[in-house]
Design an enzyme around this catalytic site. Structure first.
Site, PDB file in Angstrom:
ATOM      1  N   TYR A   1      -1.176  18.123 -19.826  1.00  0.00           N
ATOM      2  CA  TYR A   1      -1.339  19.579 -19.730  1.00  0.00           C
ATOM      3  C   TYR A   1      -0.039  20.263 -19.310  1.00  0.00           C
ATOM      4  O   TYR A   1       0.141  21.453 -19.572  1.00  0.00           O
ATOM      5  CB  TYR A   1      -2.448  19.917 -18.725  1.00  0.00           C
TER       6      TYR A   1
ATOM      7  N   HIS B   1      -3.776  12.419 -18.696  1.00  0.00           N
ATOM      8  CA  HIS B   1      -4.146  13.665 -19.374  1.00  0.00           C
ATOM      9  C   HIS B   1      -3.754  14.887 -18.536  1.00  0.00           C
ATOM     10  O   HIS B   1      -3.477  15.956 -19.083  1.00  0.00           O
ATOM     11  CB  HIS B   1      -5.635  13.671 -19.728  1.00  0.00           C
TER      12      HIS B   1
HETATM   13 FE1  SF4 Z   1      -5.624  17.613 -24.308  1.00  0.00          FE
HETATM   14 FE2  SF4 Z   1      -3.721  19.499 -24.538  1.00  0.00          FE
HETATM   15 FE3  SF4 Z   1      -3.684  17.444 -26.173  1.00  0.00          FE
HETATM   16 FE4  SF4 Z   1      -5.606  19.293 -26.397  1.00  0.00          FE
HETATM   17  S1  SF4 Z   1      -3.421  19.574 -26.746  1.00  0.00           S
HETATM   18  S2  SF4 Z   1      -5.850  17.064 -26.463  1.00  0.00           S
HETATM   19  S3  SF4 Z   1      -5.909  19.839 -24.238  1.00  0.00           S
HETATM   20  S4  SF4 Z   1      -3.418  17.392 -23.913  1.00  0.00           S
END
Ligand code: SF4
Length: 482
Positions: free
Chosen positions: A296, A292
Site C-alpha cells: 500500500y 501487503h
Molecule cells: Fe492490493 Fe494495492 Fe495491489 Fe490492489 S493495487 S492488489 S490494493 S496492493
C-alpha cells in the site's frame, strides 16, 4: 523468457471460460462485460509494463527459481532492493491506472508461503516447501495472475471457527480423500479474483488447538469445479455501462472484488502447502499481511499521485491554480502522499532475509505504513474535494451535455478559465469524483481502511514489534533507575 504482454494475458484469461453472477445474472462473457472489462485492463497493464522500454528494467527481474527473466509481479524477493523496486513498480501502476491493479495479492501470498513452508518443514518434517517451489516455478514460467485468498466470512466475530453455527463460515477441510482434501467455505473481498488464473487459499488468522481443520493453505485453478463467483458492487458502478464514458470518471481502468464460494472443492495433495499445522497459520497471516501493508506504500501512493495531479489541474482550470491557499493545499497533499511512500520504501530498505532465502519486509515499519494509509488518503480526498469545489457533487450528466437544448447551457455556465475546455473540465472533475466518492473510492478509501486488515490489526502488530521493553530499559539505564 516467458513474459506475457497485456494482450497475451487478456487472451489467456478469456480462455479459462470463467462464469460469475454479476448484477443478478449468470454470465460467462466476463471479458466483454462492461463492469469487468476495466478491471481486466488494469491487470493487463502489469504485463505491458514489462515490455515498455521506459519501465521494463523495473518490471523484469531474474528468478533463481526458474533461472530466467520474469515479471516482478511473480518474483520471490532476493534482496532489499527487490522489495524497494516492488514498491516503485506499484507506484508506477497506481498512477497509470488510478485504481487497484489487483496483481499484488498473489505476489505477497507467494513470498509469505515460501518462507513459512520452509520453517514448517523444519519443525514438522513436512514436505511443503519443495512442493510450493515447484508450483511457483510453474507460475513464474507461465507468467500467471494468482489471487491470494485470505479473508473468511468469520460469522459471529465473538466466536472461534469451531463454535460458529455453520463451520463453513471459516474455510475448512471438509473431507479427506485418497490423494487430497475437499474444502468448503468462502473468501470475501477477493481482489481481482475473476482476472486470475490461480487461487492461493490461506487461513484467515492464527488457529488454536482443535482448529486444525481450518489451518489449510493450498492452490487451485480459478476454473475448478465447485468454485462460484458473485461479483461485488462498487459505488456508481453502473456508470461503466453507460454509452458515454464521461460520467464514469476513470475511462479505461477499474478495480474488482468478488465473493468466492468453495463448494466441495477437491485439492490434490501436490497443491497443499499447509494442512493442520496451526502453529504456522498465524505466522503465514502475519507475513502476508505485512507484505501487503508494504504494497500500500506503493499502490495507494500512485493513486494519490493521480488525485494530486487532477486536483492541481482542476485548480488551474478553475482559474485559481496560482492562489497561495490552493498551492498550500496541494503541497499538503504531496506531503501526505510522500510520507506514505517513505514508509513503503523504509519498510522495504530495512527488510531482512528469511531462513528460506527470500526477503521479508520490516514488520514494524510495514504496519506503520499501512496505519498511515488508513488515514492519509482520506485527508487527500478531503483536500481534493475542497479544491475542486461543490460542482464535484452536482454536475449534470453526459447525456444532458449531449442534449441539444441542455448541452449549450451546460457549456455556457460551466465554462471557467478561458484556457480550459468545458468538457475537459468535466473529465477532470469526474476523475476526482470517481476517487473520492465513486467507484474508485472503493480502492482508494475503503480498501485503504480495511484491505490487508483494519487499523486495529496494525496497532496490535505495532505494539508487538516496537520493543517497548527495550525502550524502557534504555531510559532506566540513562537515569540509573532500577
Ligand atoms: Fe492490493 Fe494495492 Fe495491489 Fe490492489 S493495487 S492488489 S490494493 S496492493
Amino acid at each position: 523468457m516467458t513474459i506475457k504482454t497485456g494482450d497475451d494475458y487478456l487472451a489467456s484469461i478469456k480462455s479459462l471460460g470463467l462464469e460469475a453472477h454479476v448484477m443478478g445474472e449468470k454470465t460467462d462473457h466476463l471479458p466483454e462485460h462492461g463492469l469487468v472489462k476495466p478491471s481486466q485492463q488494469a491487470v493487463a497493464l502489469t504485463f505491458d509494463g514489462a515490455h515498455d522500454p521506459e519501465t521494463c528494467e523495473l518490471f523484469c527481474v531474474e528468478s533463481d527459481l526458474c533461472n530466467d527473466t520474469i515479471n516482478r509481479f511473480t518474483h520471490l524477493h532476493r534482496s532489499t532492493d527487490d522489495l524497494v523496486n516492488k514498491v516503485k513498480m506499484q507506484r508506477f501502476c497506481g498512477i497509470k491506472t488510478a485504481c487497484c491493479f489487483q496483481r499484488c495479492v498473489g505476489l505477497d501470498a507467494a513470498n509469505a508461503i515460501f518462507s513459512t513452508t520452509f520453517e514448517c518443514d523444519q519443525r514438522h518434517n513436512t514436505a511443503y516447501h519443495q512442493r510450493f517451489k515447484d508450483y511457483w516455478k510453474w507460475v513464474q514460467t507461465e507468467d500467471l495472475v494468482v489471487d491470494g485468498a485470505m479473508t473468511d466470512p468469520k460469522g459471529d466475530r465473538g466466536k472461534r471457527p469451531k463454535d460458529q453455527i455453520d463451520p463453513d463460515l471459516y474455510l475448512r477441510v471438509k473431507e479427506r480423500r485418497n490423494g487430497g482434501v475437499v474444502i468448503n467455505g468462502a473468501k470475501l473481498h477477493q481482489t481481482g479474483m475473476l482476472n486470475s488464473h490461480e487461487i492461493l487459499v490461506m487461513p484467515t488468522m492464527a488457529m488454536r488447538p482443535g482448529e486444525e481443520t481450518w489451518a489449510i493453505c493450498c492452490a487451485i485453478p480459478t476454473n475448478t469445479k465447485g468454485v462460484r463467483y458473485i461479483y461485488g458492487r462498487q459505488v456508481s458502478d453502473t456508470r461503466k455501462l453507460e454509452a458515454s464514458g464521461l460520467d464514469v470518471g476513470n475511462p479505461v481502468y477499474g478495480g474488482q472484488e468478488v465473493m468466492t464460494v468453495f463448494e466441495d472443492v477437491f485439492v490434490p495433495a501436490e497443491r497443499i502447502f499447509m494442512d493442520g499445522e496451526i502453529d504456522f497459520s498465524g505466522i503465514l497471516v502475519e507475513r502476508f499481511a505485512s507484505y501487503h501493508r508494504q504494497s500500500y506504500g506503493g499502490c495507494k501512493v500512485g493513486v494519490g499521485d493521480a488525485l494530486i495531479g487532477a486536483t492541481a489541474l482542476i485548480a488551474s482550470m478553475n482559474g485559481v491554480g496560482g492562489a497561495s491557499h490552493i498551492r498550500d493545499k496541494i503541497v499538503e497533499m504531496i506531503h501526505l502522499n510522500e510520507t506514505l511512500y517513505s514508509c513503503g520504501i523504509a519498510c522495504s530498505a530495512t527488510g531482512e532475509q528469511t531462513p528460506a532465502g527470500n526477503y521479508q519486509v520490516n514488520l514494524l515499519l510495514a504496519n506503520v505504513c499501512k496505519l498511515n494509509v488508513t488515514r492519509f488518503p482520506y485527508e487527500l480526498a478531503r483536500l481534493a474535494t475542497d479544491v475542486a469545489g461543490g460542482l464535484l457533487g452536482t454536475m449534470p450528466s453526459a447525456a444532458d451535455l449531449a442534449d441539444e437544448v441542455a448541452g449549450p447551457y451546460i457549456k455556457k455556465y460551466l465554462a471557467a478559465s478561458p484556457d480550459g475546455d468545458v468538457v475537459d473540465r468535466i473529465k477532470v472533475l469526474r476523475l476526482i469524483e470517481n476517487l473520492v466518492a465513486g467507484a474508485g473510492s472503493v480502492g482508494y478509501l475503503i480498501e485503504s481502511m480495511h484491505g490487508a486488515g483494519p487499523p486495529m490489526a496494525q496497532r496490535i502488530m505495532i505494539g508487538r514489534q516496537a520493543n517497548l521493553e527495550g525502550k524502557i530499559a534504555r531510559v532506566k539505564d540513562l537515569l540509573g533507575v532500577n
